[in-house]
Design a protein around this motif. Structure first.
Motif, PDB file in Angstrom:
ATOM      1  N   ARG A   1       0.844  -1.214   0.000  1.00  0.00           N
ATOM      2  CA  ARG A   1       0.000   0.000   0.000  1.00  0.00           C
ATOM      3  C   ARG A   1       0.869   1.249   0.000  1.00  0.00           C
TER       4      ARG A   1
ATOM      5  N   LEU B   1      -0.627   5.018  -1.301  1.00  0.00           N
ATOM      6  CA  LEU B   1      -2.014   5.113  -0.850  1.00  0.00           C
ATOM      7  C   LEU B   1      -2.112   5.136   0.666  1.00  0.00           C
TER       8      LEU B   1
ATOM      9  N   GLU C   1      -7.652   5.507   1.311  1.00  0.00           N
ATOM     10  CA  GLU C   1      -7.669   5.446  -0.152  1.00  0.00           C
ATOM     11  C   GLU C   1      -7.731   4.002  -0.651  1.00  0.00           C
ATOM     12  N   LEU C   2      -6.947   3.134  -0.029  1.00  0.00           N
ATOM     13  CA  LEU C   2      -6.983   1.725  -0.421  1.00  0.00           C
ATOM     14  C   LEU C   2      -8.361   1.141  -0.146  1.00  0.00           C
TER      15      LEU C   2
ATOM     16  N   ASP D   1     -11.224   2.702   0.041  1.00  0.00           N
ATOM     17  CA  ASP D   1     -12.198   3.257  -0.910  1.00  0.00           C
ATOM     18  C   ASP D   1     -12.108   2.553  -2.264  1.00  0.00           C
ATOM     19  N   ARG D   2     -10.915   2.303  -2.714  1.00  0.00           N
ATOM     20  CA  ARG D   2     -10.732   1.666  -4.029  1.00  0.00           C
ATOM     21  C   ARG D   2     -11.147   0.202  -4.032  1.00  0.00           C
ATOM     22  N   LEU D   3     -11.007  -0.450  -2.873  1.00  0.00           N
ATOM     23  CA  LEU D   3     -11.371  -1.867  -2.777  1.00  0.00           C
ATOM     24  C   LEU D   3     -12.820  -2.078  -2.329  1.00  0.00           C
TER      25      LEU D   3
ATOM     26  N   LYS E   1     -11.643   1.970   6.067  1.00  0.00           N
ATOM     27  CA  LYS E   1     -10.292   2.245   6.543  1.00  0.00           C
ATOM     28  C   LYS E   1      -9.987   1.367   7.759  1.00  0.00           C
TER      29      LYS E   1
ATOM     30  N   LEU F   1      -5.056  -4.669  -7.382  1.00  0.00           N
ATOM     31  CA  LEU F   1      -4.983  -3.210  -7.297  1.00  0.00           C
ATOM     32  C   LEU F   1      -3.569  -2.722  -7.003  1.00  0.00           C
TER      33      LEU F   1
END
Length: 110
Positions: free
Chosen positions: A29, A34, A38-39, A41-43, A47, A71
């Motif tokens: 990460r 990230l 952020e990680l 949110d993308r996955l 958090k 990712l």
């Protein structure tokens, strides 16, 4: 009554596995630049879940490891742990508390 040594060893191995995966996830990460948020949110995860996995406090699911591997461009590093994670989870489901054998034998106080 204390837990059997074998049960304790399995739990320690599972915890060690979770910590190792968490360290790998955090390194990947950070290399990707990230934050945990952020990680997540993308996955499609929170958090808090990312943090728990990175600290080894939560066992990652197959889908999580597959998505994170893709990712983060891990090249199969996280996917390689899936079989071990699923085996550890299966062992944890089968394991019974130490008191169960005592209560099944009709001990007082059960």
């Amino acid at each position: 009554m204390p837990e059997p040594a074998e049960s304790y060893e399995e739990e320690e191995q599972s915890s060690a596995l979770n910590r190792a995966i968490g360290k790998q996830l955090k390194l990947l990460r950070e290399r990707a630049g990230l934050t945990q948020r952020e990680l997540g949110d993308r996955l499609g995860y929170s958090k808090d879940l990312i943090s728990s996995v990175e600290r080894g406090r939560r066992t990652p699911q197959r889908e999580f490891l597959e998505a994170a591997d893709e990712l983060l461009g891990a090249g199969g590093l996280l996917k390689a742990a899936i079989e071990d994670v699923e085996e550890a989870k299966a062992q944890a489901r089968v394991r019974h508390p130490a008191w169960l054998g005592v209560c099944a034998a009709g001990a007082r106080g059960c």
